[in-house]
Design a protein around this motif. Structure first.
Motif, PDB file in Angstrom:
ATOM      1  N   CYS A  96       0.827  -1.218   0.000  1.00  0.00           N
ATOM      2  CA  CYS A  96       0.000   0.000   0.000  1.00  0.00           C
ATOM      3  C   CYS A  96       0.860   1.267   0.000  1.00  0.00           C
ATOM      4  CB  CYS A  96      -0.948  -0.021   1.195  1.00  0.00           C
ATOM      5  SG  CYS A  96      -0.148   0.352   2.763  1.00  0.00           S
ATOM      6  N   CYS A 117       1.315  -4.060   6.175  1.00  0.00           N
ATOM      7  CA  CYS A 117       0.464  -3.600   7.267  1.00  0.00           C
ATOM      8  C   CYS A 117      -0.899  -4.274   7.140  1.00  0.00           C
ATOM      9  CB  CYS A 117       0.335  -2.070   7.254  1.00  0.00           C
ATOM     10  SG  CYS A 117      -0.638  -1.426   5.895  1.00  0.00           S
ATOM     11  N   CYS A 120      -2.200  -4.309   3.567  1.00  0.00           N
ATOM     12  CA  CYS A 120      -1.468  -4.846   2.422  1.00  0.00           C
ATOM     13  C   CYS A 120      -0.589  -6.027   2.816  1.00  0.00           C
ATOM     14  CB  CYS A 120      -0.614  -3.749   1.781  1.00  0.00           C
ATOM     15  SG  CYS A 120       0.880  -3.333   2.698  1.00  0.00           S
TER      16      CYS A 120
HETATM   17 ZN    ZN Z   1       0.629  -1.394   3.943  1.00  0.00          ZN
END
Ligand code: ZN
Ligand code: ZN
Ligand code: FE
Length: 751
Positions: A96, A117, A120
């Motif tokens: 991301c 995270c 993603c």
């Molecule tokens: Zn991410």
């Protein structure tokens, strides 16, 4: 949807609104209990829709007001193994934007290539079992450092409960191996990869779901060398572009195509070419399979490269599945690549890059894998316990969990032995992952397909019923299922092959279909395939066969360019095979007609990769052409006048005109057949499926003609129109039979 950070998202939202309560993943979705005043709760549920994580999928929100008290704070209910397992595992998600900026801002993750995270990172490719927790993934061998652990447990952190959380200190690492030794320092690895790409060499790079072979897409020598080493693989290579600007420099991409290119699924998108990369990338086709970076390493690599594009093709030996294991990569790719760059986290579920095309403004899947699998297709009927085996080429299988169909990733061509191993292994993996045990098996009618043979074997071994589903019935049913249709429709399957109940090969089929049964209204003319399978790989054989069927000895074949240049002695031989019916099975396959026309037009007489002839034909169509050739609607559809028209045009007309006229002709046939069926049977819904409908020109043209004639037209969007989507069709057809079996046998055979 698990693994897309939905529960933490709900948590943060509840905290923001000052609500207490809990959030829990359940089989039927996410359950949220919030305690507070109704107005705040209203704002809270509006925010759920507005701010949900990109990869989550909210189908509906149900609110049940109830008087509760006693919650002092908000909490996430710890995931536990529950009997009725959650069927929604997230597909893998491209890195991301937040994580990308962290690459230069987060001190513990500077240039860390496995940064991720809750929004993603890898998902399906690393999971072995449900529920989706770190311990059940191939991250289980990595012990979180104190910092990662703190973030993982900090509810306000973007990495809260991000299962693959990692950093430079504690996470997976790349390792480069080549004849000159190993490199483990990541910056040095990047430099080495970049250096090799610039020098025209090939690098094997482990991706999310398997190894890829990489070289500079602008150096023709490098690309040609890669082709040679990949065992004469002549398929166009997918290309990873640095960014959108580079895509636009080399390809035409409209708004919808750009949307797909940049989506979190990050598939390969087939685009029209604007400027040629290295000649050998597309091998003369006027399309480019474009993909944008989706792993941190891709972005970091482009920082060191000047080239706007690199070849990014599956790391395999032609025909075999994409390689996932580091040891296997060394053995099999050692002679193809100049260095092998792996990492020490295992890929548990192999996933190729998905391939899509934008047709009629929406996506049409050519290969359904990373980013799509294992997202289920919602059904209007119960398919619990059904295992659908799929077809032979571009295989996928499909399992039924209640009213959901979960289709496997693209497994490949089951004629290949390695692929059959992958296939069996994946069926096992899906059974474990979704706690699925088959109660009813469906497969193609073709007795020699590996999927049929293995399906029967499984059914026998497990003492469960088995059913065969006609290939084109399954194609149409796949499209009906994803469009929520359960009624009688006009089903048009234009395809390459499909085992017919009259012992012939079907593939130009105009059917009246519901899930229970189909009626063959009419079909393309049967034409012999001299040489059997060889007639598929050598389209000039089909060209001759069509011509000979319609015109016999009345024409001088040596004057036709497609035959002029070709083995002078071979025409009489083909003729004899056809007349004496030696190894010349009859086929109504639309694919064979496209082959024949492509060969006649001199575009492809010998096919070097799957569907080359029709792809070249489509690739050569001119635009703005409305004329078409005549054809005859008899008991079957006869293309004698079509071919005569083409031969005449070949003397003084351009190929783009001829090709467009031919495509228009087939679309006219589609329209006329649909109109005839409507007049006779009073049906108005037309379902188009089969591999030939991956032809953008043909599908858009047919769709246009049909809608203009007031038909309601349905096409495949969620699963491929080619044989990669067939298992979904088998599953729904079988589900009706399963119902029949359980209703009529007195006891429930299906469980
Ligand atoms: Zn991410
Ligand atoms: Zn760490
Ligand atoms: Fe098919």
């Amino acid at each position: 949807m698990q693994g897309v950070g939905f529960r933490p998202f709900i948590f943060r939202l509840a905290v923001k609104h000052g609500l207490s309560g809990e959030v829990d993943n359940r089989t039927d979705g996410v359950a949220v209990i919030v305690q507070g005043d109704l107005r705040t709760i209203d704002k809270f549920s509006n925010d759920i829709l507005k701010c949900a994580p990109p990869a989550s999928q909210i189908k509906s929100i149900q609110v049940n007001p109830k008087a509760i008290e006693g919650y002092k704070s908000f909490s996430i209910v710890k995931s536990r193994v529950i009997d009725d397992l959650i069927t929604e595992i997230s597909p893998d998600i491209a890195v991301c934007p937040d994580c990308l900026s962290d690459l230069s801002a987060d001190t513990g993750r500077l240039n860390y290539p496995f940064i991720n995270c809750t929004n993603c990172g890898p998902r399906f490719s690393i999971i072995s079992r449900l529920p989706y927790d770190r311990a059940q993934t191939s991250m289980n061998g990595f012990r979180m450092c104190t910092r990662c652990s703190a973030e993982y447990n900090d509810i306000l952190d973007r990495r809260f409960h991000a299962q693959p959380i990692a950093c430079n200190e504690c996470g997976p690492r790349y390792l480069l191996r080549s004849t000159s030794g190993e490199i483990s320092d990541f910056d040095k690895i990047l430099e080495e990869i970049a250096g090799q790409i610039v020098a025209g060499k090939t690098v094997a790079l482990k991706g999310t779901g398997g190894y890829f072979l990489v070289c500079d897409a602008l150096q023709n020598e490098a690309v040609t060398r890669l082709r040679d080493k990949k065992h004469r693989d002549q398929k166009p290579f997918a290309v990873m572009f640095r960014d959108i600007a580079s895509v636009k420099e080399f390809c035409n991409a409209d708004r919808n195509e750009l949307k797909e290119l940049t989506s979190w699924r990050r598939p390969v998108v087939i685009l029209r070419q604007k400027k040629v990369l290295a000649e050998s990338v597309s091998n003369g086709l006027r399309t480019t399979g474009a993909i944008l970076p989706y792993m941190p390493v891709h972005y970091l690599l482009f920082r060191l490269l000047k080239t706007p594009a690199i070849v990014m093709t599956s790391g395999n030996i032609s025909g075999e599945p994409i390689i996932t294991g580091d040891a296997e990569a060394s053995v099999k790719l050692g002679s193809v690549a100049d260095s092998i760059v792996g990492y020490n986290r295992e890929i548990l579920n192999r996933v190729d890059d998905s391939v899509v095309r934008v047709i009629n403004g929406g996506i049409s899947l050519i290969r359904r894998s990373r980013g799509f699998v294992p997202r289920p297709v919602d059904l209007a009927l119960d398919a619990e316990g059904i295992l659908a085996m799929g077809a032979e080429e571009k295989n996928s299988f499909c399992i039924g969990k209640g009213r959901q169909a979960i289709m496997s990733q693209y497994t490949g061509d089951l004629k290949d032995r390695e692929t059959t191993c992958f296939y069996k292994e994946s069926i096992g993996r899906f059974s474990e992952l979704f706690s699925f045990s088959p109660a009813f098996i469906a497969a193609d009618l073709h007795p020699d397909y590996y999927s049929t043979v293995y399906g029967k074997e499984l059914a026998e071994r497990m003492k469960i019923p088995f059913t065969g589903v006609q290939h084109h019935h399954a194609h149409i049913a796949s499209c009906m299922a994803e469009n929520g249709l359960d009624e009688k429709v006009i089903g048009i399957s234009l395809d390459g092959t499909g085992f017919g109940t009259d012992g012939r090969i079907w593939g130009g089929e105009f059917l009246i279909v519901d899930f229970e049964d189909y009626f063959r209204y009419t079909h393309f003319d049967y034409v012999p395939m001299p040489g059997g399978e060889k007639a598929v790989t050598e389209p000039w054989r089909m060209a001759f066969s069509y011509m000979f069927k319609y015109f016999g000895d009345t024409i001088d074949y040596n004057k036709i360019p497609a035959f002029k240049s070709h083995n002078p002695g071979s025409l009489p031989l083909l003729k004899e095979m056809i007349i004496k019916n030696i190894n010349s099975p009859e086929s109504s396959g639309a694919g064979r007609l496209f082959d024949a026309v492509s060969a006649l037009a001199g575009l492809c007489t010998i096919s070097r990769f799957d569907s080359e002839a029709p792809m070249r034909l489509e690739s050569s169509t001119g635009s703005g052409i409305e004329s078409y050739y005549p054809y005859t609607f008899g008991k079957t559809i006869i293309f004698a006048d079509t071919l005569k028209g083409i031969i005449v045009d070949l003397y003084d007309k351009e190929i783009p005109l001829i090709s467009a006229k031919f495509h228009n002709t087939v679309s006219r046939v589609v329209l006329e057949a649909a109109e005839r069926i409507r007049n006779e049977a009073g049906l108005n819904k037309v379902v188009l499926s089969g591999g030939v409908f991956q032809n953008k020109y043909l599908l858009e043209k047919s769709f246009g003609l049909l809608t203009k004639s007031k038909f309601e037209v349905f096409t495949n969007r969620l699963v491929p129109a080619n044989d990669g989507g067939i298992s979904l069709g088998q599953l729904v057809v079988a589900s009706k039979k399963a119902k029949y079996v359980s209703e009529h046998s007195g006891k429930n055979n299906i469980n």
